[in-house]
Design an enzyme around this catalytic site. Structure first.
Site, PDB file in Angstrom:
ATOM      1  N   ASP A  10     -68.999   0.076  32.505  1.00 47.99           N
ATOM      2  CA  ASP A  10     -70.437  -0.757  32.748  1.00 47.99           C
ATOM      3  C   ASP A  10     -69.834  -1.457  31.226  1.00 47.99           C
ATOM      4  O   ASP A  10     -69.613  -1.077  29.893  1.00 47.99           O
ATOM      5  CB  ASP A  10     -71.298   0.068  32.364  1.00 47.99           C
ATOM      6  CG  ASP A  10     -72.795  -0.253  31.586  1.00 47.99           C
ATOM      7  OD1 ASP A  10     -73.003  -1.210  31.272  1.00 47.99           O
ATOM      8  OD2 ASP A  10     -74.012   0.375  31.039  1.00 47.99           O
ATOM      9  N   ASN A  24     -76.400 -17.948  31.295  1.00 52.75           N
ATOM     10  CA  ASN A  24     -77.115 -18.938  31.549  1.00 52.75           C
ATOM     11  C   ASN A  24     -77.046 -19.690  30.505  1.00 52.75           C
ATOM     12  O   ASN A  24     -76.982 -19.653  28.936  1.00 52.75           O
ATOM     13  CB  ASN A  24     -77.943 -18.792  32.418  1.00 52.75           C
ATOM     14  CG  ASN A  24     -79.074 -18.078  31.927  1.00 52.75           C
ATOM     15  OD1 ASN A  24     -79.651 -18.691  30.830  1.00 52.75           O
ATOM     16  ND2 ASN A  24     -80.064 -16.777  31.984  1.00 52.75           N
ATOM     17  N   GLY A  32     -78.260  -9.133  35.782  1.00 55.21           N
ATOM     18  CA  GLY A  32     -76.605  -8.716  36.315  1.00 55.21           C
ATOM     19  C   GLY A  32     -76.268  -8.841  34.839  1.00 55.21           C
ATOM     20  O   GLY A  32     -77.041  -8.484  34.239  1.00 55.21           O
ATOM     21  N   VAL A  33     -75.110  -9.860  34.415  1.00 53.75           N
ATOM     22  CA  VAL A  33     -74.471  -8.799  33.323  1.00 53.75           C
ATOM     23  C   VAL A  33     -75.434 -10.112  32.107  1.00 53.75           C
ATOM     24  O   VAL A  33     -74.772  -8.752  30.781  1.00 53.75           O
ATOM     25  CB  VAL A  33     -72.963  -9.165  33.081  1.00 53.75           C
ATOM     26  CG1 VAL A  33     -72.168  -9.167  31.597  1.00 53.75           C
ATOM     27  CG2 VAL A  33     -72.104  -8.617  33.871  1.00 53.75           C
ATOM     28  N   ASP A  34     -75.630 -10.477  32.202  1.00 53.97           N
ATOM     29  CA  ASP A  34     -76.350 -11.125  31.438  1.00 53.97           C
ATOM     30  C   ASP A  34     -77.537  -9.985  30.433  1.00 53.97           C
ATOM     31  O   ASP A  34     -77.951  -9.457  29.772  1.00 53.97           O
ATOM     32  CB  ASP A  34     -76.471 -12.653  31.168  1.00 53.97           C
ATOM     33  CG  ASP A  34     -77.514 -13.202  30.332  1.00 53.97           C
ATOM     34  OD1 ASP A  34     -77.359 -12.748  29.383  1.00 53.97           O
ATOM     35  OD2 ASP A  34     -77.925 -14.579  30.820  1.00 53.97           O
ATOM     36  N   GLY A 123     -71.088 -13.045  40.648  1.00 51.37           N
ATOM     37  CA  GLY A 123     -72.199 -12.042  41.434  1.00 51.37           C
ATOM     38  C   GLY A 123     -73.481 -13.796  41.979  1.00 51.37           C
ATOM     39  O   GLY A 123     -72.891 -13.588  42.759  1.00 51.37           O
ATOM     40  N   VAL A 124     -74.771 -13.497  40.978  1.00 52.55           N
ATOM     41  CA  VAL A 124     -75.454 -14.660  41.798  1.00 52.55           C
ATOM     42  C   VAL A 124     -74.943 -15.733  41.738  1.00 52.55           C
ATOM     43  O   VAL A 124     -75.526 -16.906  42.788  1.00 52.55           O
ATOM     44  CB  VAL A 124     -76.590 -14.534  41.300  1.00 52.55           C
ATOM     45  CG1 VAL A 124     -77.921 -13.383  41.220  1.00 52.55           C
ATOM     46  CG2 VAL A 124     -76.641 -14.708  39.647  1.00 52.55           C
ATOM     47  N   TYR A 125     -73.862 -16.151  40.745  1.00 55.05           N
ATOM     48  CA  TYR A 125     -73.525 -17.688  41.293  1.00 55.05           C
ATOM     49  C   TYR A 125     -72.150 -18.176  41.955  1.00 55.05           C
ATOM     50  O   TYR A 125     -72.271 -19.260  42.091  1.00 55.05           O
ATOM     51  CB  TYR A 125     -72.853 -17.946  39.703  1.00 55.05           C
ATOM     52  CG  TYR A 125     -73.531 -18.474  38.267  1.00 55.05           C
ATOM     53  CD1 TYR A 125     -75.196 -17.948  38.476  1.00 55.05           C
ATOM     54  CD2 TYR A 125     -72.871 -18.688  37.390  1.00 55.05           C
ATOM     55  CE1 TYR A 125     -76.124 -18.655  37.635  1.00 55.05           C
ATOM     56  CE2 TYR A 125     -74.267 -19.024  36.467  1.00 55.05           C
ATOM     57  CZ  TYR A 125     -75.481 -18.809  36.407  1.00 55.05           C
ATOM     58  OH  TYR A 125     -76.527 -19.568  35.848  1.00 55.05           O
TER      59      TYR A 125
END
Length: 173
Positions: A10, A24, A32-34, A123-125
Protein backbone atom coordinates in the site's frame (compact mmCIF):
# COMPACT_ATOMS: atom_id res chain seq x y z
CA UNK A 1 19.36 -0.65 -11.03
CA UNK A 2 20.46 -0.25 -7.45
CA UNK A 3 18.26 2.75 -6.72
CA UNK A 4 14.99 0.89 -7.49
CA UNK A 5 13.09 -1.36 -5.10
CA UNK A 6 9.74 -3.07 -5.65
CA UNK A 7 7.23 -3.57 -2.83
CA UNK A 8 3.94 -5.41 -3.00
CA UNK A 9 1.89 -3.16 -0.78
CA UNK A 10 0.00 0.00 0.00
CA UNK A 11 1.63 3.23 -1.19
CA UNK A 12 -0.37 5.27 1.33
CA UNK A 13 1.80 3.77 4.11
CA UNK A 14 5.09 4.83 2.51
CA UNK A 15 7.48 6.83 4.70
CA UNK A 16 9.31 8.89 2.13
CA UNK A 17 10.07 12.42 0.99
CA UNK A 18 7.48 12.26 -1.80
CA UNK A 19 4.74 9.95 -2.99
CA UNK A 20 3.79 9.96 -6.65
CA UNK A 21 0.05 9.82 -7.24
CA UNK A 22 -1.37 8.24 -10.39
CA UNK A 23 -3.81 11.13 -10.79
CA UNK A 24 -6.40 12.31 -13.26
CA UNK A 25 -6.24 15.73 -14.90
CA UNK A 26 -8.58 17.40 -12.38
CA UNK A 27 -6.37 16.34 -9.40
CA UNK A 28 -9.52 16.15 -7.27
CA UNK A 29 -9.36 12.46 -6.42
CA UNK A 30 -10.67 9.40 -8.17
CA UNK A 31 -10.32 5.66 -7.91
CA UNK A 32 -7.33 3.38 -7.41
CA UNK A 33 -4.12 4.96 -6.12
CA UNK A 34 -5.58 8.45 -6.48
CA UNK A 35 -8.61 7.76 -4.30
CA UNK A 36 -6.57 5.85 -1.72
CA UNK A 37 -4.06 8.70 -1.37
CA UNK A 38 -6.78 11.33 -1.06
CA UNK A 39 -8.56 9.29 1.65
CA UNK A 40 -5.35 8.67 3.60
CA UNK A 41 -4.08 12.25 3.28
CA UNK A 42 -7.30 13.83 4.50
CA UNK A 43 -8.96 17.04 3.33
CA UNK A 44 -5.66 18.96 3.27
CA UNK A 45 -4.64 17.19 0.07
CA UNK A 46 -7.87 18.07 -1.70
CA UNK A 47 -7.52 21.69 -0.55
CA UNK A 48 -3.95 21.84 -1.87
CA UNK A 49 -5.06 20.40 -5.22
CA UNK A 50 -7.95 22.86 -5.50
CA UNK A 51 -5.47 25.70 -4.97
CA UNK A 52 -3.54 24.75 -8.13
CA UNK A 53 -4.38 26.72 -11.28
CA UNK A 54 -7.06 25.15 -13.46
CA UNK A 55 -7.85 25.56 -17.16
CA UNK A 56 -11.15 24.04 -18.32
CA UNK A 57 -11.17 21.49 -15.48
CA UNK A 58 -7.52 20.52 -16.00
CA UNK A 59 -5.00 21.21 -13.27
CA UNK A 60 -2.42 18.88 -14.78
CA UNK A 61 -2.31 17.82 -18.45
CA UNK A 62 -1.58 14.23 -19.43
CA UNK A 63 2.17 13.55 -19.31
CA UNK A 64 2.88 16.22 -16.71
CA UNK A 65 3.02 16.39 -12.91
CA UNK A 66 2.23 18.85 -10.11
CA UNK A 67 3.39 18.88 -6.48
CA UNK A 68 1.48 19.61 -3.28
CA UNK A 69 1.99 19.11 0.44
CA UNK A 70 1.09 15.56 1.53
CA UNK A 71 -1.53 16.25 4.19
CA UNK A 72 -1.65 13.40 6.73
CA UNK A 73 0.57 11.04 4.72
CA UNK A 74 4.03 10.06 6.05
CA UNK A 75 5.65 12.05 3.27
CA UNK A 76 6.53 15.66 2.65
CA UNK A 77 4.93 15.92 -0.76
CA UNK A 78 2.52 14.29 -3.15
CA UNK A 79 3.56 14.51 -6.78
CA UNK A 80 0.45 14.16 -8.94
CA UNK A 81 1.35 12.57 -12.28
CA UNK A 82 -1.24 12.17 -15.02
CA UNK A 83 -0.48 9.20 -17.22
CA UNK A 84 -2.09 8.35 -20.56
CA UNK A 85 -5.22 6.31 -21.11
CA UNK A 86 -3.94 3.44 -23.20
CA UNK A 87 -5.68 3.19 -26.56
CA UNK A 88 -7.29 6.63 -26.11
CA UNK A 89 -4.58 9.26 -25.67
CA UNK A 90 -2.15 9.74 -28.57
CA UNK A 91 1.39 8.31 -28.22
CA UNK A 92 0.99 6.62 -24.82
CA UNK A 93 4.69 5.66 -24.50
CA UNK A 94 5.83 9.28 -24.86
CA UNK A 95 3.18 10.51 -22.41
CA UNK A 96 4.00 7.86 -19.80
CA UNK A 97 7.72 8.61 -20.17
CA UNK A 98 6.96 12.29 -19.68
CA UNK A 99 4.78 11.71 -16.58
CA UNK A 100 7.58 9.79 -14.83
CA UNK A 101 10.24 12.29 -15.93
CA UNK A 102 8.20 15.28 -14.71
CA UNK A 103 7.62 13.50 -11.38
CA UNK A 104 11.29 12.84 -10.79
CA UNK A 105 12.28 16.35 -11.84
CA UNK A 106 9.81 17.79 -9.29
CA UNK A 107 11.24 15.49 -6.61
CA UNK A 108 14.76 16.74 -7.31
CA UNK A 109 13.64 20.38 -7.49
CA UNK A 110 12.09 20.06 -4.02
CA UNK A 111 15.12 18.41 -2.42
CA UNK A 112 13.68 14.91 -2.16
CA UNK A 113 15.98 11.92 -1.87
CA UNK A 114 13.35 9.18 -1.55
CA UNK A 115 10.27 8.72 -3.70
CA UNK A 116 7.44 6.16 -3.61
CA UNK A 117 5.89 5.50 -7.02
CA UNK A 118 2.89 3.57 -8.31
CA UNK A 119 2.51 1.84 -11.66
CA UNK A 120 1.18 4.94 -13.44
CA UNK A 121 -1.60 4.22 -15.96
CA UNK A 122 -1.69 0.48 -15.20
CA UNK A 123 -5.08 0.43 -13.50
CA UNK A 124 -8.24 1.68 -15.16
CA UNK A 125 -6.14 3.52 -17.77
CA UNK A 126 -5.27 0.08 -19.17
CA UNK A 127 -1.54 0.37 -19.88
CA UNK A 128 0.06 -3.07 -20.50
CA UNK A 129 2.07 -3.94 -17.39
CA UNK A 130 5.28 -5.08 -19.05
CA UNK A 131 5.45 -2.10 -21.40
CA UNK A 132 4.71 0.36 -18.57
CA UNK A 133 7.37 -1.22 -16.35
CA UNK A 134 9.96 -0.96 -19.12
CA UNK A 135 9.21 2.73 -19.57
CA UNK A 136 9.28 3.41 -15.82
CA UNK A 137 12.60 1.64 -15.35
CA UNK A 138 14.18 3.34 -18.37
CA UNK A 139 13.39 6.75 -16.85
CA UNK A 140 14.34 5.79 -13.29
CA UNK A 141 17.64 4.37 -14.52
CA UNK A 142 18.64 7.69 -16.10
CA UNK A 143 21.87 8.96 -14.47
CA UNK A 144 20.09 12.19 -13.43
CA UNK A 145 17.96 10.17 -10.99
CA UNK A 146 20.52 7.66 -9.68
CA UNK A 147 20.86 9.53 -6.38
CA UNK A 148 17.14 9.11 -5.67
CA UNK A 149 15.93 6.10 -3.71
CA UNK A 150 12.92 4.93 -5.73
CA UNK A 151 10.42 2.44 -4.35
CA UNK A 152 7.60 1.19 -6.55
CA UNK A 153 4.52 0.18 -4.58
CA UNK A 154 2.68 -2.40 -6.64
CA UNK A 155 -0.75 -3.51 -5.50
CA UNK A 156 -1.25 -7.24 -5.89
CA UNK A 157 0.84 -10.24 -6.90
CA UNK A 158 0.12 -10.18 -10.67
CA UNK A 159 1.48 -6.67 -11.18
CA UNK A 160 4.35 -7.24 -8.76
CA UNK A 161 5.38 -10.39 -10.63
CA UNK A 162 5.37 -8.71 -14.06
CA UNK A 163 7.28 -5.65 -12.84
CA UNK A 164 9.78 -7.85 -10.99
CA UNK A 165 10.47 -9.83 -14.18
CA UNK A 166 10.93 -6.64 -16.20
CA UNK A 167 13.27 -5.16 -13.57
CA UNK A 168 15.34 -8.34 -13.52
CA UNK A 169 15.68 -8.33 -17.31
CA UNK A 170 16.51 -4.58 -17.28
CA UNK A 171 19.28 -5.17 -14.76
CA UNK A 172 20.84 -7.86 -16.95
CA UNK A 173 20.86 -5.67 -20.09
Amino acid sequence: MRNITLVSGDITAARTDAIVNAANASLLGGGGVDGALHRAAGPELLEACRALPEVNGTRCPVGEARITPAGRLKAGYVIHAVGPRYGIDPDPPALLHSAYRHSLELALAHGCSSVALPAISCGVYGYPLDEAAGIAFSICGDPRYRELTLTFYLFGEPIYSVWSDVLASSASD
